[in-house]
Design a protein around this motif. Structure first.
Motif, short mmCIF file in Angstrom:
data_model
loop_
_atom_site.label_atom_id
_atom_site.label_comp_id
_atom_site.label_asym_id
_atom_site.label_seq_id
_atom_site.Cartn_x
_atom_site.Cartn_y
_atom_site.Cartn_z
N ALA A 255 0.98 -1.02 0.01
CA ALA A 255 0.10 0.17 0.16
C ALA A 255 0.66 1.09 0.28
O ALA A 255 1.72 1.37 0.75
CB ALA A 255 -1.00 -0.05 1.11
N THR A 256 0.65 2.23 -0.92
CA THR A 256 1.15 3.42 -0.87
C THR A 256 0.97 4.06 0.38
O THR A 256 -0.25 4.20 0.83
CB THR A 256 0.97 4.27 -1.95
OG1 THR A 256 1.25 3.70 -3.14
CG2 THR A 256 1.52 5.52 -2.12
N PRO A 257 1.86 4.81 1.14
CA PRO A 257 1.82 5.22 2.53
C PRO A 257 0.98 6.63 2.26
O PRO A 257 1.02 7.24 1.27
CB PRO A 257 3.13 5.76 2.83
CG PRO A 257 4.26 5.57 1.81
CD PRO A 257 3.60 4.62 0.85
N ALA A 258 0.02 6.92 3.10
CA ALA A 258 -0.66 8.13 2.89
C ALA A 258 0.13 9.39 2.99
O ALA A 258 1.14 9.35 3.92
CB ALA A 258 -1.74 8.16 4.28
N ALA B 233 4.23 4.19 11.89
CA ALA B 233 2.94 4.83 11.70
C ALA B 233 1.84 3.78 11.26
O ALA B 233 0.74 3.70 11.57
CB ALA B 233 3.01 5.69 10.49
N GLU B 234 2.35 2.64 10.94
CA GLU B 234 1.33 1.50 10.46
C GLU B 234 1.18 0.44 11.49
O GLU B 234 0.65 -0.52 11.51
CB GLU B 234 1.95 0.68 9.15
CG GLU B 234 1.92 1.66 7.90
CD GLU B 234 2.92 1.09 6.72
OE1 GLU B 234 3.06 0.14 6.90
OE2 GLU B 234 3.04 1.67 5.70
N LEU C 267 5.53 12.40 3.75
CA LEU C 267 5.72 10.88 3.76
C LEU C 267 5.40 10.30 4.91
O LEU C 267 5.23 9.20 4.99
CB LEU C 267 7.26 10.84 3.55
CG LEU C 267 7.99 11.22 2.14
CD1 LEU C 267 9.24 10.92 2.11
CD2 LEU C 267 7.23 10.09 1.22
N LEU C 268 5.06 11.21 5.96
CA LEU C 268 4.51 10.66 7.28
C LEU C 268 3.55 11.35 7.99
O LEU C 268 3.40 12.52 7.99
CB LEU C 268 6.02 10.78 8.33
CG LEU C 268 7.24 10.02 7.76
CD1 LEU C 268 8.55 10.68 8.54
CD2 LEU C 268 6.90 8.61 8.08
N PRO C 269 2.71 10.58 8.91
CA PRO C 269 1.58 11.41 9.57
C PRO C 269 2.35 12.04 10.70
O PRO C 269 3.49 11.79 11.12
CB PRO C 269 0.69 10.28 10.01
CG PRO C 269 1.59 9.03 10.00
CD PRO C 269 2.58 9.19 8.88
#
Length: 406
Positions: free
Chosen positions: A28-31, A112-113, A299-301
């Motif tokens: 999955a492409t990161p949010a 994050a995941e 790239l990161l939350p």
């Protein structure tokens, strides 16, 4: 070469570019998170770019640097230049320890995941890798250089000379071989009590990435970063891929002969064994795009984005890079492996350097990415002699022109 000696010279960072949200297959492409607000970024603006000073610095290369490339970006500060032997404007080069920022970004995405706990231990994720009786070492400590793990070992560095490297430039050392070699040395300090730059921690970090994903490290970088961002010049070479693909400058080292003379040896083709610690290849434009996306929070939350600039409040232990600026004597590397310093003109910059024989990269930017500087050099030594040249080009790009050690 010894990882701590080779990569502890200085830092590299990078600058602007649009994020390409390309979907990838199998992962999955990161949010992509929204970037930080301007209110969250407090730092002095860099001075206006002195293009004449930058050009003069670029064309004053010492004899032991055969070529150089500089890329500066920001409002009113766009500039490009090359100097020396056959350096293409779009050159690809070995980025050395700038690779660490890619590795740390993948790890932060996994955090994050919920697949990795930054405060989880190496002993939990990789049981048996470290000897019984070793103190617990966390993932966070691997990334921010506070693990206390040994920084050396003899297998991958030989006698530390250019002659040894030239003779062994095609040798590949697997990550577990590097860790095994590392463990022949004593711990440097108790984990979490100081910061000492340590490339070996990133070999361990990448093994954690492979364990929790069940995937190859190179594929994780491609699927999570280089693919979505459209970084076509950036890749993790395979173990048997010795070539810099695409336009590039030649890398050399000067080797002392038994009779006292010196020979210049082409080391453009070499093993990418530093792997997740220092084995990647990229270009100035690609590095600029990657760092732009990273700094702007794309790239990161938010929780993991905070780690990008989180520097532990600990003493510095033999980090030469942490002895520059007003925070000298204290830790200067973040959880993302970025180095922080403040220039004499008050500009706070963050970045990462990287070196492999024949290639040294420096990438730095303000935290809000209002100015970025990417430098690529082709030095012929391997003990950091080119650092004053790198630092002069970087700081001139921010309107400071700070001399090394100032």
């Amino acid at each position: 070469m010894n990882a701590s000696a080779r990569t502890g010279r200085w830092s590299a960072l990078v600058a602007a570019g649009a994020l390409l949200a390309a979907a990838t297959v199998g992962v999955a492409t990161p949010a992509l998170a929204a970037g930080p607000s301007s209110a969250a970024v407090a730092a002095a603006r860099p001075a206006p770019l002195d293009r004449a000073a930058l050009a003069a610095a670029l064309h004053a290369l010492p004899a032991d640097v055969t070529g150089a490339l500089v890329r500066v970006d920001g409002p009113g500060a766009r500039w490009r230049g090359t100097s020396g032997e056959d350096v293409p404007a779009d050159a690809r080069f070995r980025i050395g320890s700038v690779t660490k920022v890619f590795t740390a970004t993948v790890m932060l995405q996994l955090a994050a995941e919920g697949k990795v706990d930054l405060d989880g231990t190496v002993q939990h994720y990789l049981p048996g890798l470290l000897p019984d009786g070793y103190p617990t070492v966390t993932v966070r400590q691997l990334l921010n250089h506070t693990s206390g793990l040994p920084g050396g070992g003899g297998m991958t560095s030989g006698d530390g000379s250019t002659a040894w490297f030239a003779a062994h430039k095609a040798d590949w050392f697997s990550p577990r071989q590097v860790v095994k070699d590392m463990l022949t040395q004593p711990m440097n300090f108790a984990p979490g009590t100081a910061q000492q730059y340590n490339g070996n921690g990133y070999f361990v970090a990448a093994l954690v990435i492979e364990k929790v994903t069940g995937d190859d490290y190179a594929d994780q970088v491609r699927r999570r970063i280089t693919g979505p961002l459209g970084l076509r010049a950036t890749y993790v070479p395979a173990a048997d891929d010795l070539t810099v693909h695409g336009p590039h400058a030649t890398g050399y080292v000067d080797v002392r002969n038994p009779d006292g003379s010196t020979s210049r040896v082409d080391v453009t083709e070499q093993s990418p064994y530093p792997w997740a610690e220092g084995g990647m290849i990229s270009s100035a434009a690609d590095l600029e795009r990657f760092f732009d996306a990273l700094y702007r929070g794309r790239l990161l939350p938010p929780a993991q984005q905070a780690e990008v600039f989180a520097v532990p409040d600990l003493p510095n232990d033999h980090n030469r890079n942490c002895e520059i600026g007003p925070t000298a004597g204290r830790a200067c590397y973040s959880t993302a492996g970025l180095l922080r310093t403040v220039l004499p003109n008050g500009t706070e910059v963050w970045g990462k350097n990287g070196s492999r024989p024949g290639y040294t990269t420096g990438v730095f930017a303000t935290r809000d990415f209002s100015r970025s500087v990417v430098v690529g050099l082709n030095p012929t030594g391997i003990t950091g002699e080119e650092f004053p040249t790198l630092w002069k080009l970087v700081t001139t790009g921010f309107g400071s022109g700070q001399a090394y050690g100032a």
